[in-house]
Design a protein around this motif. Structure first.
Motif, PDB file in Angstrom:
ATOM      1  N   SER A   8      47.893  42.689  59.647  1.00 23.64           N
ATOM      2  CA  SER A   8      46.470  42.932  60.104  1.00 23.64           C
ATOM      3  C   SER A   8      45.335  41.918  60.445  1.00 23.64           C
ATOM      4  O   SER A   8      44.342  42.130  61.041  1.00 23.64           O
ATOM      5  CB  SER A   8      45.650  43.607  58.688  1.00 23.64           C
ATOM      6  OG  SER A   8      45.627  42.656  57.709  1.00 23.64           O
ATOM      7  N   GLN A   9      45.879  40.698  60.386  1.00 23.35           N
ATOM      8  CA  GLN A   9      45.189  39.551  60.994  1.00 23.35           C
ATOM      9  C   GLN A   9      44.832  39.727  62.505  1.00 23.35           C
ATOM     10  O   GLN A   9      43.929  39.605  62.877  1.00 23.35           O
ATOM     11  CB  GLN A   9      45.998  38.267  60.772  1.00 23.35           C
ATOM     12  CG  GLN A   9      45.276  37.154  60.987  1.00 23.35           C
ATOM     13  CD  GLN A   9      44.233  36.802  60.229  1.00 23.35           C
ATOM     14  OE1 GLN A   9      43.931  36.867  59.173  1.00 23.35           O
ATOM     15  NE2 GLN A   9      43.297  35.746  61.094  1.00 23.35           N
ATOM     16  N   ASN A  42      38.665  38.658  49.437  1.00 25.19           N
ATOM     17  CA  ASN A  42      39.459  37.484  49.559  1.00 25.19           C
ATOM     18  C   ASN A  42      38.263  36.537  50.110  1.00 25.19           C
ATOM     19  O   ASN A  42      37.861  36.657  51.150  1.00 25.19           O
ATOM     20  CB  ASN A  42      40.469  37.443  50.785  1.00 25.19           C
ATOM     21  CG  ASN A  42      41.212  35.869  50.649  1.00 25.19           C
ATOM     22  OD1 ASN A  42      40.815  35.081  50.265  1.00 25.19           O
ATOM     23  ND2 ASN A  42      42.198  35.874  51.598  1.00 25.19           N
ATOM     24  N   ASP A  73      38.055  46.091  55.512  1.00 28.71           N
ATOM     25  CA  ASP A  73      39.552  45.391  55.526  1.00 28.71           C
ATOM     26  C   ASP A  73      40.261  45.797  53.849  1.00 28.71           C
ATOM     27  O   ASP A  73      39.868  45.348  52.827  1.00 28.71           O
ATOM     28  CB  ASP A  73      39.249  43.804  55.324  1.00 28.71           C
ATOM     29  CG  ASP A  73      40.542  43.024  55.456  1.00 28.71           C
ATOM     30  OD1 ASP A  73      41.382  43.654  54.881  1.00 28.71           O
ATOM     31  OD2 ASP A  73      40.338  41.917  55.453  1.00 28.71           O
ATOM     32  N   TYR A 104      44.068  44.677  50.324  1.00 26.76           N
ATOM     33  CA  TYR A 104      44.678  44.463  49.008  1.00 26.76           C
ATOM     34  C   TYR A 104      44.251  45.862  48.048  1.00 26.76           C
ATOM     35  O   TYR A 104      44.056  46.012  46.751  1.00 26.76           O
ATOM     36  CB  TYR A 104      43.965  43.402  47.891  1.00 26.76           C
ATOM     37  CG  TYR A 104      43.997  41.878  48.670  1.00 26.76           C
ATOM     38  CD1 TYR A 104      45.061  41.161  47.934  1.00 26.76           C
ATOM     39  CD2 TYR A 104      43.130  41.394  49.772  1.00 26.76           C
ATOM     40  CE1 TYR A 104      45.345  39.977  48.525  1.00 26.76           C
ATOM     41  CE2 TYR A 104      43.443  40.353  49.933  1.00 26.76           C
ATOM     42  CZ  TYR A 104      44.576  39.561  49.604  1.00 26.76           C
ATOM     43  OH  TYR A 104      44.588  38.266  50.342  1.00 26.76           O
ATOM     44  N   SER A 141      47.704  46.978  55.198  1.00 23.83           N
ATOM     45  CA  SER A 141      48.588  46.032  55.714  1.00 23.83           C
ATOM     46  C   SER A 141      49.969  46.310  54.637  1.00 23.83           C
ATOM     47  O   SER A 141      49.652  46.505  53.540  1.00 23.83           O
ATOM     48  CB  SER A 141      48.338  44.659  55.588  1.00 23.83           C
ATOM     49  OG  SER A 141      49.126  43.731  55.704  1.00 23.83           O
ATOM     50  N   SER A 166      51.583  43.608  53.854  1.00 24.29           N
ATOM     51  CA  SER A 166      51.910  42.189  53.318  1.00 24.29           C
ATOM     52  C   SER A 166      51.794  42.209  52.080  1.00 24.29           C
ATOM     53  O   SER A 166      52.535  41.613  51.345  1.00 24.29           O
ATOM     54  CB  SER A 166      50.791  41.329  54.123  1.00 24.29           C
ATOM     55  OG  SER A 166      51.009  41.495  55.343  1.00 24.29           O
ATOM     56  N   LYS A 167      50.534  42.779  51.373  1.00 27.77           N
ATOM     57  CA  LYS A 167      50.542  42.341  49.813  1.00 27.77           C
ATOM     58  C   LYS A 167      51.338  43.219  48.926  1.00 27.77           C
ATOM     59  O   LYS A 167      51.197  42.977  47.615  1.00 27.77           O
ATOM     60  CB  LYS A 167      49.040  42.393  49.401  1.00 27.77           C
ATOM     61  CG  LYS A 167      48.116  41.614  50.458  1.00 27.77           C
ATOM     62  CD  LYS A 167      48.609  40.146  50.686  1.00 27.77           C
ATOM     63  CE  LYS A 167      47.507  39.353  51.832  1.00 27.77           C
ATOM     64  NZ  LYS A 167      47.765  37.862  51.857  1.00 27.77           N
ATOM     65  N   ARG A 204      54.885  41.561  58.886  1.00 24.38           N
ATOM     66  CA  ARG A 204      53.842  41.558  60.029  1.00 24.38           C
ATOM     67  C   ARG A 204      53.647  42.859  60.414  1.00 24.38           C
ATOM     68  O   ARG A 204      53.675  43.354  61.320  1.00 24.38           O
ATOM     69  CB  ARG A 204      54.265  40.749  61.195  1.00 24.38           C
ATOM     70  CG  ARG A 204      54.425  39.261  60.863  1.00 24.38           C
ATOM     71  CD  ARG A 204      53.623  38.363  59.892  1.00 24.38           C
ATOM     72  NE  ARG A 204      52.347  38.298  60.240  1.00 24.38           N
ATOM     73  CZ  ARG A 204      51.478  38.707  59.441  1.00 24.38           C
ATOM     74  NH1 ARG A 204      51.490  39.086  58.261  1.00 24.38           N
ATOM     75  NH2 ARG A 204      50.127  38.579  59.667  1.00 24.38           N
TER      76      ARG A 204
HETATM   77  N1  PLP Z   1      42.549  40.301  55.099  1.00 25.16           N
HETATM   78  C1  PLP Z   1      42.538  39.717  54.105  1.00 25.16           C
HETATM   79  C2  PLP Z   1      41.256  40.048  53.129  1.00 25.16           C
HETATM   80  C3  PLP Z   1      43.668  38.840  53.725  1.00 25.16           C
HETATM   81  O1  PLP Z   1      43.580  38.222  52.645  1.00 25.16           O
HETATM   82  C4  PLP Z   1      44.799  38.704  54.705  1.00 25.16           C
HETATM   83  C5  PLP Z   1      45.643  37.791  54.334  1.00 25.16           C
HETATM   84  O2  PLP Z   1      45.744  37.222  53.321  1.00 25.16           O
HETATM   85  C6  PLP Z   1      44.611  39.420  56.004  1.00 25.16           C
HETATM   86  C7  PLP Z   1      43.478  40.219  56.088  1.00 25.16           C
HETATM   87  C8  PLP Z   1      45.625  39.275  56.893  1.00 25.16           C
HETATM   88  O3  PLP Z   1      46.872  39.826  56.368  1.00 25.16           O
HETATM   89  P1  PLP Z   1      48.232  40.310  57.466  1.00 25.16           P
HETATM   90  O4  PLP Z   1      48.015  39.844  58.602  1.00 25.16           O
HETATM   91  O5  PLP Z   1      49.354  39.822  56.628  1.00 25.16           O
HETATM   92  O6  PLP Z   1      48.306  41.956  57.238  1.00 25.16           O
END
Ligand code: PLP
Length: 415
Positions: A106-107, A190, A218, A221, A246, A248-249, A256
């Motif tokens: 998601s970055q 975050n 966003d 989480y 995402s 990721s978490k 990715r």
């Molecule tokens: N948004 C938040 C609030 C995050 O903490 C993070 C990663 O730490 C991301 C987006 C991006 O995560 P990713 O690119 O792994 O999906």
């Protein structure tokens, strides 16, 4: 080497790059207590499921098929279809596969979105992304191609019992005019673990709709996955919202795989961007994600494994911190979600950047708060009094790290 303005902006070794290097070094040094990064925890029960999925995909050939083929620029269709039906069934949202696309994490979605809605417009005007509550996610800070792409606002701070506090959006301070291209907030946030209330989200939605700009939420989480959210709040989406999720978490950052839910026009624009920048998003994340969605595990594991895991960790760290630092000027943001505690050392005689250096010498890595206040129009002392601490490590590591922190903070308060 002569490089472009873009090159200059994106190749600088900024303060934050230095910090990330430190965190990376910390990861490689086994003696460092690493409470700085944003890597999700390795949860054994989740790892078992990932292993099983990897084995199934290998055995039935889908792993190799995924590795050997490009998906389309919108992302793997089967996964997008499965997600559309999950969100529709789970939340009743009026969405179809045309409202979803995938990115490489998601970055990169935020890079696309910020530069789509902010920066220079064809009429010569420039627009910014409005972050209604600073501190906000450090990863947004350098994602704009134009300089000064963000404007952010200090929060209201409500004191709570037990030395806790909570940030709220100061709606009286926020100004939305033609200079704003979109509003964006992470929920849970975050670095603070704050969760914007339903009322705050509704107000942001109204503000965004009134000015015909999108509201970007966003959800890295959030619900329904990975569900690292301890408050009873409603998930939110409508056609003016761009929701970014995402895998990721869940414990899969290496895949990715980012997910954007938005109105069709935006999905088409972003898919075109994806095509130009990366041809197509990676195929392995969606292959694993599809298994998790089809089996329903993406929801059940989030609810029964991931959420309780992080909630217990947050509570343990909270208790340890309270016992180790008894100064009443030390406060903790109410942990409502994500994987961080946000610690406020009010009136600390040194900045938290200095505290960071002292802790680093003792083998503890945290993140000083100042980096999370980008976009504020004025200096704010509070930004030098806070730190972000990841609480995902095992109990022994957390005890060790908190002991180092307490020692340095208690000493600093005496200076
Ligand atoms: N948004 C938040 C609030 C995050 O903490 C993070 C990663 O730490 C991301 C987006 C991006 O995560 P990713 O690119 O792994 O999906």
């Amino acid at each position: 080497m002569r490089i472009s303005k873009f090159g200059n902006k994106f190749t600088q070794h900024s303060g934050i790059t230095q910090l990330m290097d430190d965190l990376n070094d910390g990861l490689r040094n086994p003696d460092t207590v690493m409470l700085g990064g944003g890597n999700p925890a390795t949860i054994p029960e989740m790892q078992k499921h990932f292993e099983q999925i990897a084995k199934t995909l290998l055995d039935d050939g889908r792993l190799i098929t995924s590795m050997s083929n490009y998906d389309g620029p919108q992302g793997k269709n089967e996964f997008i279809d499965a997600l559309a039906s999950l969100f529709k069934t789970h939340f009743g949202w009026e969405i179809s596969s045309k409202n979803i696309m995938l990115t490489n994490g998601s970055q990169s979605a935020f890079f696309y979105l910020f530069n789509l809605f902010a920066g220079e417009y064809a009429d010569g005007s420039t627009k910014k992304i409005l972050l209604p509550l600073a501190p906000e996610y450090i990863g947004y800070g350098d994602a704009g191609i134009s300089p000064d792409m963000f404007i952010s606002y200090k929060p209201d701070i409500s004191p709570l019992t037990d030395g806790q506090f909570k940030y709220h959006i100061d709606f009286d301070a926020i100004t939305v005019d033609d200079s704003i291209g979109a509003i964006c907030a992470s929920r849970p946030t975050n670095p603070t673990g704050n969760v914007l209330t339903d009322e705050e989200i509704c107000n942001l939605d109204q503000l965004a709709q009134a000015h015909q700009i999108p509201l970007i939420i966003d959800n890295a989480y959030g619900v329904p996955f990975p569900n690292i959210i301890f408050e009873d709040v409603k998930p939110f989406w409508n056609s003016n919202t761009i929701l970014c999720s995402s895998l990721s978490k869940l414990g899969l950052p290496g895949l990715r795989c980012g997910i954007i839910i938005a109105e069709e026009k935006i999905i088409t624009a972003l898919s075109n961007l994806n095509g130009i920048i990366s041809l197509s998003p990676g195929s392995l994340g969606p292959a694993v994600g599809l298994e998790l969605v089809k089996s329903g595990q993406i929801l059940s594991l989030s609810e029964t494994v991931i959420k309780p895991f992080y909630r217990e960790k947050a509570q343990l760290s909270l208790t340890l911190l309270r016992k180790s630092i008894t100064d009443t000027r030390f406060k903790i943001h109410k942990p409502e979600g994500a994987m961080f505690l946000w610690l406020w050392f009010e009136g600390l005689p040194i900045t938290t950047k200095e505290l960071y250096q002292r802790l680093k010498k003792k083998g503890l890595l945290i993140v000083p708060g100042e980096y999370f206040f980008f976009g504020l129009e004025e200096q704010w002392k509070h930004s030098e009094e806070c730190i972000r601490m990841n609480y995902v490590q095992d109990e022994e590591t957390m005890r060790k790290g908190i002991a180092i922190l307490a020692d340095e903070v208690n000493k600093a308060y005496l200076e």
